[in-house]
Design an enzyme around this catalytic site. Structure first.
Site, short mmCIF file in Angstrom:
data_model
loop_
_atom_site.label_atom_id
_atom_site.label_comp_id
_atom_site.label_asym_id
_atom_site.label_seq_id
_atom_site.Cartn_x
_atom_site.Cartn_y
_atom_site.Cartn_z
N GLU A 41 -2.77 -5.75 -1.69
CA GLU A 41 -1.95 -6.11 -0.55
C GLU A 41 -2.12 -7.62 -0.35
O GLU A 41 -3.26 -8.09 -0.23
CB GLU A 41 -2.43 -5.35 0.69
CG GLU A 41 -1.50 -5.56 1.85
CD GLU A 41 -1.93 -4.82 3.11
OE1 GLU A 41 -2.85 -3.97 3.05
OE2 GLU A 41 -1.34 -5.11 4.16
N ARG A 269 -15.74 2.59 -4.52
CA ARG A 269 -15.55 1.16 -4.42
C ARG A 269 -16.89 0.45 -4.60
O ARG A 269 -17.95 1.02 -4.42
CB ARG A 269 -14.91 0.78 -3.09
CG ARG A 269 -15.71 1.10 -1.86
CD ARG A 269 -15.09 0.45 -0.61
NE ARG A 269 -13.66 0.66 -0.52
CZ ARG A 269 -12.77 -0.32 -0.26
NH1 ARG A 269 -13.18 -1.55 -0.05
NH2 ARG A 269 -11.51 -0.07 -0.18
N LYS A 279 -11.53 -7.34 3.77
CA LYS A 279 -10.69 -8.53 3.88
C LYS A 279 -10.55 -8.99 5.33
O LYS A 279 -10.43 -10.17 5.61
CB LYS A 279 -9.30 -8.24 3.30
CG LYS A 279 -9.22 -8.59 1.82
CD LYS A 279 -7.80 -8.53 1.31
CE LYS A 279 -7.40 -7.11 1.00
NZ LYS A 279 -6.11 -6.99 0.32
P1 ATP Z 1 -10.36 -4.34 1.73
O1 ATP Z 1 -10.94 -3.04 2.12
O2 ATP Z 1 -11.35 -5.32 1.21
O3 ATP Z 1 -9.49 -4.94 2.77
P2 ATP Z 1 -8.18 -3.16 0.36
O4 ATP Z 1 -8.47 -1.90 -0.32
O5 ATP Z 1 -7.43 -3.09 1.63
O6 ATP Z 1 -9.49 -4.03 0.47
P3 ATP Z 1 -6.12 -3.93 -1.44
O7 ATP Z 1 -5.47 -5.23 -1.55
O8 ATP Z 1 -5.35 -2.79 -0.93
O9 ATP Z 1 -7.40 -4.16 -0.56
O10 ATP Z 1 -6.82 -3.55 -2.80
C1 ATP Z 1 -6.20 -3.59 -4.04
C2 ATP Z 1 -6.91 -2.70 -4.99
O11 ATP Z 1 -8.28 -3.08 -5.10
C3 ATP Z 1 -6.89 -1.27 -4.50
O12 ATP Z 1 -6.54 -0.44 -5.59
C4 ATP Z 1 -8.28 -1.01 -4.02
O13 ATP Z 1 -8.64 0.31 -4.24
C5 ATP Z 1 -9.11 -1.97 -4.89
N1 ATP Z 1 -10.32 -2.37 -4.19
C6 ATP Z 1 -10.41 -2.95 -2.98
N2 ATP Z 1 -11.70 -3.12 -2.62
C7 ATP Z 1 -12.45 -2.64 -3.63
C8 ATP Z 1 -13.85 -2.52 -3.87
N3 ATP Z 1 -14.76 -2.94 -2.99
N4 ATP Z 1 -14.26 -1.96 -5.03
C9 ATP Z 1 -13.36 -1.55 -5.94
N5 ATP Z 1 -12.03 -1.63 -5.78
C10 ATP Z 1 -11.57 -2.16 -4.64
MG MG Z 2 -5.60 -1.45 0.89
#
Ligand code: ATP
Ligand code: MG
Length: 586
Positions: A41, A269, A279
């Site tokens: 995102e 994760r 984020k």
């Molecule tokens: P955050 O929780 O840090 O805001 P998010 O999941 O909202 O992260 P996205 O931009 O939606 O952020 O993530 C893009 C991809 O990265 C998704 O497929 C998500 O599953 C993966 N991802 C995000 N954080 C992690 C993590 N800590 N470990 C592994 N994969 C991750």
């Molecule tokens: Mg997300």
């Protein structure tokens, strides 16, 4: 050709996602073609957790001759920005991966998603609901008690179509209507209790402008986008496990049986000790100036790690080392540091720098003479060659390398003792000069001209070897000594009256002046060095020829390696370093 035993062994070393994929290839599912995606995102910069997901998805595409799409999941107009889009592309490329064709955007599918929604209204699988957010929550029920049907649940198809059209045109006020899927208000899975598909938002979208007044919810957009792109395996993190029935339900409504049907697979994760990865929290650190921007070298962002001096290889090796797990866990930050040390040990050229200078005057060395001595750039890599370093009558050593009343085991400098100056000569300290407070401010020494290059002329041994910098010919530079941003291993752990900000380490950045050898004047931005006996450093983005700035990437001390070598201090059933590497594919 593999014999059976080899085949079995190979299988065992696969991680669970690879096992699923190999089974699908073997059964010729989707004609054996593998298509995955990385779907960020664009509402912030990528962090080390994303790096793990990138390595996993792009890595699978590489391994199985498949493709990995980059899809910006841009369904939330108010938080998203092209600055983030650009940084995300840059970070993925820097890590060394290439996405399939052009980057994709969920917003490209807004029209198609809208058509899917109309199709679902027509098949009585969706309806326009006029409940407020509070009412919807009230009607939702609890995990142990069923919810109640919305009064709008069974309204005529035509009415929903008409209202949905009005929502789209911007004729309905935000928060007063939504489109909901008609599933089951008594489902034990709360996510299946008539989830929202669309909400009204009149914000400008960074790509579609004011074209849309309704935006699809993540759950309705994500699986459908996977389907439209022909994604075979949709890999996501564990918190989406209970979304999977919904993911599948939506596909049931819209998917064509002859097309590729994506399969959602969840993995744990990445969580790192001493690190915050959400984020939202990272944005807060930036907005409230607790750090100097998204690429502050203390940030766990990919851009922060890059500026700190991490290499793409070290992050990829780290991702490999930790592997993919099915259960949540916390990885020690030391493992990340171990990987950057391993990598920089091979590639970083050695240089000498003195952080806390103590002047040494070599009384038997000719005044005004400077000679250029040979120094090896990297003992791990002969091809790195040699360089010249100036040596003369006055040099700096580290204050901590001298002691007046030294204990027996102190192998550095003390009056009357001889040590080796790296790449230079043996020197013997003859006198310590003090100020009026009794502090040692300068040393006098003599050198042995026969010991050039630091080689013993007659077999006599010296125990200590010190690094040094000429006091007559050097560069004065700034060094940022970075440390962990948080004091506590689990910065998000709830404590009364405190927030994660209270866990910020006030010593996470110390800036000092230091003396370095002149050859560093020509260093390029981002170039890596090992300052001998001190640590790994890289020249900072803001460094110029007149104002050299270096960032500490990591100290030399490797607590992880030490911990595992000793055997005693191992944590949580981990094997040693070697074991770690082997473990990765379990
Ligand atoms: P955050 O929780 O840090 O805001 P998010 O999941 O909202 O992260 P996205 O931009 O939606 O952020 O993530 C893009 C991809 O990265 C998704 O497929 C998500 O599953 C993966 N991802 C995000 N954080 C992690 C993590 N800590 N470990 C592994 N994969 C991750
Ligand atoms: Mg997300």
């Amino acid at each position: 050709m593999h014999n059976t035993e080899e085949k079995i062994e190979e299988k065992v070393s696969l991680n669970f996602i690879e096992q699923i994929i190999e089974e699908d290839i073997e059964s010729n599912k989707n004609k054996g073609e593998i298509q995955v995606r990385f779907p960020p995102e664009p509402n912030g910069y990528l962090h080390i957790g994303h790096a793990k997901s990138i390595c996993l998805n792009f890595g699978l595409a590489e391994k199985y001759n498949g493709k990995c799409n980059l899809r910006f999941d841009d369904t939330n107009p108010e938080k998203e920005d092209t600055e983030y889009v650009d940084s995300i592309k840059k970070d993925i490329e820097w890590l060394g991966f290439k996405w399939n064709n052009e980057p994709l955007y969920t917003s490209n599918y807004f029209e198609q998603l809208y058509q899917f929604a109309i199709q679902m209204i027509n098949s009585k699988k969706a309806y326009v609901c006029e409940q407020t957010a509070e009412e919807i929550a009230d009607f939702k029920g609890t995990p142990t008690s069923p919810g109640k049907d919305s009064p709008w649940r069974n309204r005529p198809i035509e009415e929903s179509l008409e209202l949905f059209e009005k929502m789209k045109k911007g004729e309905i006020e935000e928060g007063t209507m939504s489109l909901r899927a008609k599933i089951d208000m008594a489902s034990p899975n709360m996510l299946l209790r008539d989830p929202l598909m669309y909400r009204i938002k009149k914000d400008e979208h960074h790509r579609t402008g004011s074209e849309w007044n309704i935006y699809p919810m993540y759950d309705f957009a994500h699986g459908q986008s996977d389907y439209l792109e022909g994604i075979s395996h949709s890999i996501c993190t564990l918190e989406f496990e209970n979304h999977r029935p919904l993911y599948d339900w939506f596909l049931d409504q819209i998917a064509d049986a002859n097309k590729v049907r994506p399969r959602q697979i969840e993995f744990a994760r990445l969580n790192l000790s001493y690190t915050v990865m959400s984020k939202r929290k990272l944005l807060q650190l930036v907005k409230e100036n607790h750090v100097n921007g998204w690429d502050d070298p203390r940030m766990p962002t990919i851009s922060g790690l890059r500026r700190r001096g991490y290499t793409p290889e070290s992050l990829r090796n780290f991702a490999d080392m930790i592997g993919v797990a099915k259960r949540d866990n916390i990885i020690e930050l030391e493992k990340l540091e171990y990987n950057i040390r391993e990598d920089l040990n091979k590639r970083a050229e050695r240089r000498m720098a003195v952080f806390n200078p103590l002047k040494v005057v070599i009384t038997n060395y000719p005044e005004n003479e400077i000679e250029e001595l040979d120094a090896v750039n990297n003992p791990e890599d002969e091809s790195a060659g040699k360089r010249k370093i100036p040596f003369g009558r006055e040099i700096y050593i580290e204050q901590e390398d001298f002691m007046e009343d030294a204990p027996k085991k102190f192998f550095r400098l003390t009056v009357g003792k001889e040590v080796r100056l790296r790449y230079a000569y043996f020197i013997t300290c003859t006198e310590a000069i003090k100020d009026e407070n009794g502090n040692v401010v300068e040393l006098r020494a003599t050198y042995d001209p026969e010991s050039k290059g630091g080689k013993s002329p007659d077999g006599r041994k010296v125990k200590g070897t010190l690094h040094w910098v000429s006091a007559q010919k050097n560069e004065k530079v700034k060094v940022n000594l970075y440390d962990r941003l948080f004091k506590s291993e689990d910065p998000l752990k709830e404590e009364e009256g405190k927030t994660f900000l209270d866990n910020i380490n006030p010593e996470s950045l110390k800036t000092i002046d230091a003396f370095v050898e002149p050859s560093l004047k020509n260093s390029k931005i981002g170039e890596h060095f090992q300052f001998e006996r001190i640590g790994y450093f890289c020249s900072d983005l803001d460094s110029t020829a007149n104002k050299l700035i270096f960032n500490r990437t990591v100290t030399l001390k490797d607590s992880w390696a030490k911990m595992t070598k000793k055997g005693g201090g191992q944590q949580k059933g981990q094997k040693g370093q070697k074991g770690q590497k082997k473990q990765k594919k379990n």
